[in-house]
Design an enzyme around this catalytic site. Structure first.
Site, PDB file in Angstrom:
ATOM      1  N   PHE A  11     -26.969   2.851 -36.838  1.00  0.00           N
ATOM      2  CA  PHE A  11     -25.580   2.706 -36.373  1.00  0.00           C
ATOM      3  C   PHE A  11     -25.115   1.236 -36.357  1.00  0.00           C
ATOM      4  CE2 PHE A  11     -23.259   2.370 -32.065  1.00  0.00           C
ATOM      5  CZ  PHE A  11     -22.006   2.383 -32.655  1.00  0.00           C
ATOM      6  N   THR A  35     -35.828   6.811 -40.713  1.00  0.00           N
ATOM      7  CA  THR A  35     -36.224   7.844 -39.756  1.00  0.00           C
ATOM      8  C   THR A  35     -35.050   8.812 -39.630  1.00  0.00           C
ATOM      9  OG1 THR A  35     -35.237   6.732 -37.846  1.00  0.00           O
ATOM     10  CG2 THR A  35     -37.513   6.097 -38.436  1.00  0.00           C
ATOM     11  N   THR A 120     -31.251  -5.237 -25.832  1.00  0.00           N
ATOM     12  CA  THR A 120     -30.339  -4.415 -25.043  1.00  0.00           C
ATOM     13  C   THR A 120     -30.252  -4.905 -23.598  1.00  0.00           C
ATOM     14  OG1 THR A 120     -30.148  -2.198 -24.070  1.00  0.00           O
ATOM     15  CG2 THR A 120     -32.343  -2.865 -24.744  1.00  0.00           C
ATOM     16  N   ASP A 121     -29.139  -4.591 -22.952  1.00  0.00           N
ATOM     17  CA  ASP A 121     -29.002  -4.926 -21.522  1.00  0.00           C
ATOM     18  C   ASP A 121     -29.942  -4.091 -20.649  1.00  0.00           C
ATOM     19  OD1 ASP A 121     -27.684  -2.483 -21.783  1.00  0.00           O
ATOM     20  OD2 ASP A 121     -25.791  -3.163 -20.896  1.00  0.00           O
ATOM     21  N   GLU A 122     -30.483  -2.996 -21.221  1.00  0.00           N
ATOM     22  CA  GLU A 122     -31.338  -2.117 -20.406  1.00  0.00           C
ATOM     23  C   GLU A 122     -32.626  -2.784 -19.960  1.00  0.00           C
ATOM     24  OE1 GLU A 122     -32.033   1.793 -21.747  1.00  0.00           O
ATOM     25  OE2 GLU A 122     -30.019   2.040 -22.558  1.00  0.00           O
ATOM     26  N   TYR A 147     -38.183   3.652 -23.552  1.00  0.00           N
ATOM     27  CA  TYR A 147     -37.367   2.886 -24.508  1.00  0.00           C
ATOM     28  C   TYR A 147     -37.136   1.459 -24.016  1.00  0.00           C
ATOM     29  CZ  TYR A 147     -33.138   0.893 -26.510  1.00  0.00           C
ATOM     30  OH  TYR A 147     -32.240   0.023 -27.069  1.00  0.00           O
ATOM     31  N   THR A 150     -40.192  -0.817 -23.854  1.00  0.00           N
ATOM     32  CA  THR A 150     -40.681  -1.338 -25.148  1.00  0.00           C
ATOM     33  C   THR A 150     -39.722  -2.393 -25.709  1.00  0.00           C
ATOM     34  OG1 THR A 150     -39.703   0.531 -26.359  1.00  0.00           O
ATOM     35  CG2 THR A 150     -42.043   0.707 -25.758  1.00  0.00           C
ATOM     36  N   LYS A 151     -38.423  -2.253 -25.427  1.00  0.00           N
ATOM     37  CA  LYS A 151     -37.491  -3.322 -25.839  1.00  0.00           C
ATOM     38  C   LYS A 151     -37.773  -4.590 -25.035  1.00  0.00           C
ATOM     39  CE  LYS A 151     -34.568  -3.290 -28.413  1.00  0.00           C
ATOM     40  NZ  LYS A 151     -34.535  -3.564 -29.879  1.00  0.00           N
ATOM     41  N   PRO A 189     -20.529  10.198 -29.449  1.00  0.00           N
ATOM     42  CA  PRO A 189     -20.440  11.113 -30.605  1.00  0.00           C
ATOM     43  C   PRO A 189     -20.837  12.549 -30.267  1.00  0.00           C
ATOM     44  CG  PRO A 189     -21.738   9.172 -31.153  1.00  0.00           C
ATOM     45  CD  PRO A 189     -21.433   9.078 -29.697  1.00  0.00           C
TER      46      PRO A 189
HETATM   47  P1  NAD Z   1     -30.272   3.613 -34.497  1.00  0.00           P
HETATM   48  O1  NAD Z   1     -31.280   4.525 -33.890  1.00  0.00           O
HETATM   49  O2  NAD Z   1     -28.932   4.151 -34.875  1.00  0.00           O
HETATM   50  O3  NAD Z   1     -30.884   2.931 -35.809  1.00  0.00           O
HETATM   51  C1  NAD Z   1     -32.191   2.455 -35.872  1.00  0.00           C
HETATM   52  C2  NAD Z   1     -32.533   2.197 -37.350  1.00  0.00           C
HETATM   53  O4  NAD Z   1     -33.852   1.645 -37.405  1.00  0.00           O
HETATM   54  C3  NAD Z   1     -32.539   3.474 -38.206  1.00  0.00           C
HETATM   55  O5  NAD Z   1     -31.872   3.230 -39.420  1.00  0.00           O
HETATM   56  C4  NAD Z   1     -34.026   3.736 -38.447  1.00  0.00           C
HETATM   57  O6  NAD Z   1     -34.287   4.400 -39.660  1.00  0.00           O
HETATM   58  C5  NAD Z   1     -34.582   2.321 -38.442  1.00  0.00           C
HETATM   59  N1  NAD Z   1     -36.000   2.277 -38.080  1.00  0.00           N
HETATM   60  C6  NAD Z   1     -36.613   2.888 -37.034  1.00  0.00           C
HETATM   61  N2  NAD Z   1     -37.945   2.616 -37.056  1.00  0.00           N
HETATM   62  C7  NAD Z   1     -38.156   1.806 -38.121  1.00  0.00           C
HETATM   63  C8  NAD Z   1     -39.322   1.172 -38.657  1.00  0.00           C
HETATM   64  N3  NAD Z   1     -40.519   1.342 -38.077  1.00  0.00           N
HETATM   65  N4  NAD Z   1     -39.187   0.397 -39.741  1.00  0.00           N
HETATM   66  C9  NAD Z   1     -37.964   0.227 -40.333  1.00  0.00           C
HETATM   67  N5  NAD Z   1     -36.841   0.812 -39.882  1.00  0.00           N
HETATM   68  C10 NAD Z   1     -36.932   1.583 -38.785  1.00  0.00           C
HETATM   69  O7  NAD Z   1     -30.136   2.411 -33.472  1.00  0.00           O
HETATM   70  P2  NAD Z   1     -28.862   1.540 -33.078  1.00  0.00           P
HETATM   71  O8  NAD Z   1     -28.136   2.206 -31.984  1.00  0.00           O
HETATM   72  O9  NAD Z   1     -28.144   1.134 -34.314  1.00  0.00           O
HETATM   73  O10 NAD Z   1     -29.609   0.267 -32.433  1.00  0.00           O
HETATM   74  C11 NAD Z   1     -30.018  -0.816 -33.261  1.00  0.00           C
HETATM   75  C12 NAD Z   1     -30.616  -1.900 -32.395  1.00  0.00           C
HETATM   76  O11 NAD Z   1     -29.681  -2.336 -31.424  1.00  0.00           O
HETATM   77  C13 NAD Z   1     -31.859  -1.468 -31.606  1.00  0.00           C
HETATM   78  O12 NAD Z   1     -32.769  -2.527 -31.595  1.00  0.00           O
HETATM   79  C14 NAD Z   1     -31.324  -1.194 -30.209  1.00  0.00           C
HETATM   80  O13 NAD Z   1     -32.333  -1.396 -29.245  1.00  0.00           O
HETATM   81  C15 NAD Z   1     -30.237  -2.243 -30.119  1.00  0.00           C
HETATM   82  N6  NAD Z   1     -29.129  -1.951 -29.203  1.00  0.00           N
HETATM   83  C16 NAD Z   1     -28.435  -0.767 -29.300  1.00  0.00           C
HETATM   84  C17 NAD Z   1     -27.333  -0.547 -28.482  1.00  0.00           C
HETATM   85  C18 NAD Z   1     -26.523   0.739 -28.577  1.00  0.00           C
HETATM   86  O14 NAD Z   1     -25.614   0.938 -27.794  1.00  0.00           O
HETATM   87  N7  NAD Z   1     -26.774   1.621 -29.544  1.00  0.00           N
HETATM   88  C19 NAD Z   1     -26.951  -1.507 -27.552  1.00  0.00           C
HETATM   89  C20 NAD Z   1     -27.697  -2.694 -27.457  1.00  0.00           C
HETATM   90  C21 NAD Z   1     -28.760  -2.906 -28.301  1.00  0.00           C
HETATM   91  O1  DAU Z   2     -27.079  -0.286 -22.879  1.00  0.00           O
HETATM   92  C1  DAU Z   2     -27.478  -0.354 -24.208  1.00  0.00           C
HETATM   93  C2  DAU Z   2     -28.153   0.943 -24.605  1.00  0.00           C
HETATM   94  O2  DAU Z   2     -27.127   1.916 -24.727  1.00  0.00           O
HETATM   95  C3  DAU Z   2     -28.944   0.827 -25.902  1.00  0.00           C
HETATM   96  O3  DAU Z   2     -30.030  -0.036 -25.691  1.00  0.00           O
HETATM   97  C4  DAU Z   2     -29.477   2.192 -26.358  1.00  0.00           C
HETATM   98  O4  DAU Z   2     -30.087   2.068 -27.637  1.00  0.00           O
HETATM   99  C5  DAU Z   2     -28.301   3.146 -26.447  1.00  0.00           C
HETATM  100  O5  DAU Z   2     -28.772   4.445 -26.785  1.00  0.00           O
HETATM  101  C6  DAU Z   2     -27.552   3.198 -25.114  1.00  0.00           C
HETATM  102  O6  DAU Z   2     -28.395   3.766 -24.081  1.00  0.00           O
HETATM  103  P1  DAU Z   2     -27.818   4.829 -23.030  1.00  0.00           P
HETATM  104  O7  DAU Z   2     -28.955   5.624 -22.537  1.00  0.00           O
HETATM  105  O8  DAU Z   2     -26.912   4.160 -22.062  1.00  0.00           O
HETATM  106  O9  DAU Z   2     -26.871   5.670 -24.047  1.00  0.00           O
HETATM  107  P2  DAU Z   2     -26.605   7.248 -24.257  1.00  0.00           P
HETATM  108  O10 DAU Z   2     -25.549   7.349 -25.294  1.00  0.00           O
HETATM  109  O11 DAU Z   2     -27.855   8.009 -24.457  1.00  0.00           O
HETATM  110  O12 DAU Z   2     -25.995   7.686 -22.847  1.00  0.00           O
HETATM  111  C7  DAU Z   2     -24.889   7.010 -22.271  1.00  0.00           C
HETATM  112  C8  DAU Z   2     -24.673   7.590 -20.883  1.00  0.00           C
HETATM  113  O13 DAU Z   2     -24.228   8.951 -20.996  1.00  0.00           O
HETATM  114  C9  DAU Z   2     -25.932   7.648 -20.037  1.00  0.00           C
HETATM  115  O14 DAU Z   2     -25.575   7.395 -18.689  1.00  0.00           O
HETATM  116  C10 DAU Z   2     -26.423   9.088 -20.197  1.00  0.00           C
HETATM  117  C11 DAU Z   2     -25.138   9.866 -20.339  1.00  0.00           C
HETATM  118  N1  DAU Z   2     -25.158  11.087 -21.180  1.00  0.00           N
HETATM  119  C12 DAU Z   2     -25.750  11.021 -22.404  1.00  0.00           C
HETATM  120  C13 DAU Z   2     -25.747  12.118 -23.236  1.00  0.00           C
HETATM  121  C14 DAU Z   2     -26.400  12.076 -24.601  1.00  0.00           C
HETATM  122  C15 DAU Z   2     -24.515  12.223 -20.738  1.00  0.00           C
HETATM  123  O15 DAU Z   2     -23.949  12.282 -19.628  1.00  0.00           O
HETATM  124  N2  DAU Z   2     -24.493  13.311 -21.567  1.00  0.00           N
HETATM  125  C16 DAU Z   2     -25.070  13.312 -22.798  1.00  0.00           C
HETATM  126  O16 DAU Z   2     -25.008  14.328 -23.517  1.00  0.00           O
END
Ligand code: NAD
Ligand code: DAU
Length: 331
Positions: A11, A35, A120-122, A147, A150-151, A189
């Protein structure tokens, strides 16, 4: 620069690749294992003379070594990223987030290459709803889930490789991203695609949990800013003052999609569910002059809903398997 982007088919990584091509002269190679979370369709339309894709694992030291030898900088997004999956099976999170990051750091050390680590902020744990303090770069680490732990571990490895081996790294910790191309397992989504399919949104617990939303494009502009102008060894927090509780977000989605605001279900809560995240992005703004472009969350959410409405072919293949997993967990 020739930039290697790990996890660039996910993403946020794919958003960054498109952002780089549009807003810089850099060339890009994506290294991605593809993946369940990776999708080549998210990288369509990129110019052949500036973009290359390599399928592979960041834990593959020989492949990583070969790629680092022919690039100037690395931006490391690859991760297992979903909290709910980490509660079901933590092992892939240890492999990719810890061993994968270690593999990249060792290669960065050998090749003396610039590396930016995405986190991540987590890692900071959670806040009370009424806590006046938001997370800053000096907040102690206190992760809750497999999760986030490990981050956190990967961040600490980066910091140690900077201090012990002089690796030229920066780190950024961002809040919750939203926008097009996010996997349907994630909160926003999942609810949009549920409504599109005539299903009701699913809210964990009471829905009081607060997340600090930022558009993925703003995350990308912040990362490029840190890559080009950040101080080596420093951490920058990325956020856009977007705090909303989950109930508010579901109600916004329902209203925008022409449904009654209460047409959702409460389902089992996430074990160990973090209550609130909130980022203080002052350092990034004051030191590097970064500003978010998507100040209006409601408008960004409406655009995101329109994107999922128009791009069913992108998300539909993952929807039923994702919902089957949630159903098995009572969620
Ligand atoms: P995502 O799950 O959508 O994408 C992860 C990608 O990494 C995928 O394309 C997957 O195929 C690839 N991948 C997984 N394991 C792999 C491996 N061993 N080798 C090579 N590629 C590999 O994740 P995202 O939401 O786009 O998050 C991307 C980064 O941003 C992560 O490091 C996540 O911790 C960080 N982050 C995400 C959010 C969020 O809100 N989604 C917020 C803050 C930080
Ligand atoms: O804060 C950054 C993080 O945000 C990233 O590091 C992670 O990769 C990313 O997945 C996201 O983590 P969250 O756990 O906050 O995101 P998620 O979209 O899974 O959930 C957002 C909030 O919504 C959380 O409080 C859980 C809740 N939730 C989630 C799902 C999937 C629901 O209430 N219903 C749902 O169906």
């Amino acid at each position: 620069m020739k930039i290697l982007v790990t996890g660039g088919a996910g993403f946020i990584g794919s958003n960054f690749v498109h952002y780089l091509i549009e807003h810089s002269d850099h060339t890009v190679t994506v290294l991605d294992k593809l993946t369940y979370a990776g999708n080549l369709a998210s990288l369509e339309g990129l110019p052949d003379n500036r973009f290359q894709f390599v399928k592979g694992d960041i834990c593959d030291a020989a492949l990583v070594d070969e790629l680092f030898a022919r690039h100037d900088a690395v931006v490391h997004y690859a991760a297992e990223s979903h909290n709910d999956n980490s509660l079901d099976d933590p092992r892939p999170f240890l492999d990719t987030n810890i061993v994968g990051t270690y593999t990249l750091l060792e290669a960065a050390r050998r090749h003396d290459i610039r590396l930016h680590h995405i986190s991540t902020d987590e890692v900071y744990g959670d806040l009370e709803l009424d806590d006046p303090q938001r997370f800053t770069e000096t907040t102690p680490y206190n992760p809750s889930s497999p999760y986030s732990s490990t981050k956190a571990g990967s961040d600490l490895l980066v910091r140690a490789w900077v201090r012990s081996f002089g690796v030229k790294a920066t780190l950024s910790n961002c809040s919750n991203n939203y926008g097009p191309y996010q996997h349907v397992e994630k909160f926003i989504p999942r609810q949009i695609t549920n409504v599109l399919l005539g299903e009701r949104p699913k809210l964990y617990g009471t829905g009081e949990n607060v997340r600090d939303w930022i558009h993925a494009n703003d995350h990308s502009s912040a990362v490029l800013t840190v890559l080009e102008r950040g101080r080596l060894g420093e951490t920058y927090l990325i956020g856009a003052d977007g705090e909303r509780n989950n109930k508010q977000v579901v109600e916004l989605i329902l209203r925008e999609m022409g449904q009654p605001a209460d047409a959702y279900d409460h389902v089992n809560d996430r074990p160990g569910h973090d209550l609130r995240y909130a980022i203080d992005p002052s350092k990034l703004r004051d030191e590097l002059g970064w500003r978010p472009a998507f100040a209006d969350f409601e408008a960004g959410l409406a655009d995101t809903i329109a994107w999922y409405r128009a791009n069913e072919a992108w998300w539909m293949p993952q929807k039923s398997a994702t919902e089957a997993r949630y159903q098995a967990q009572g969620q």
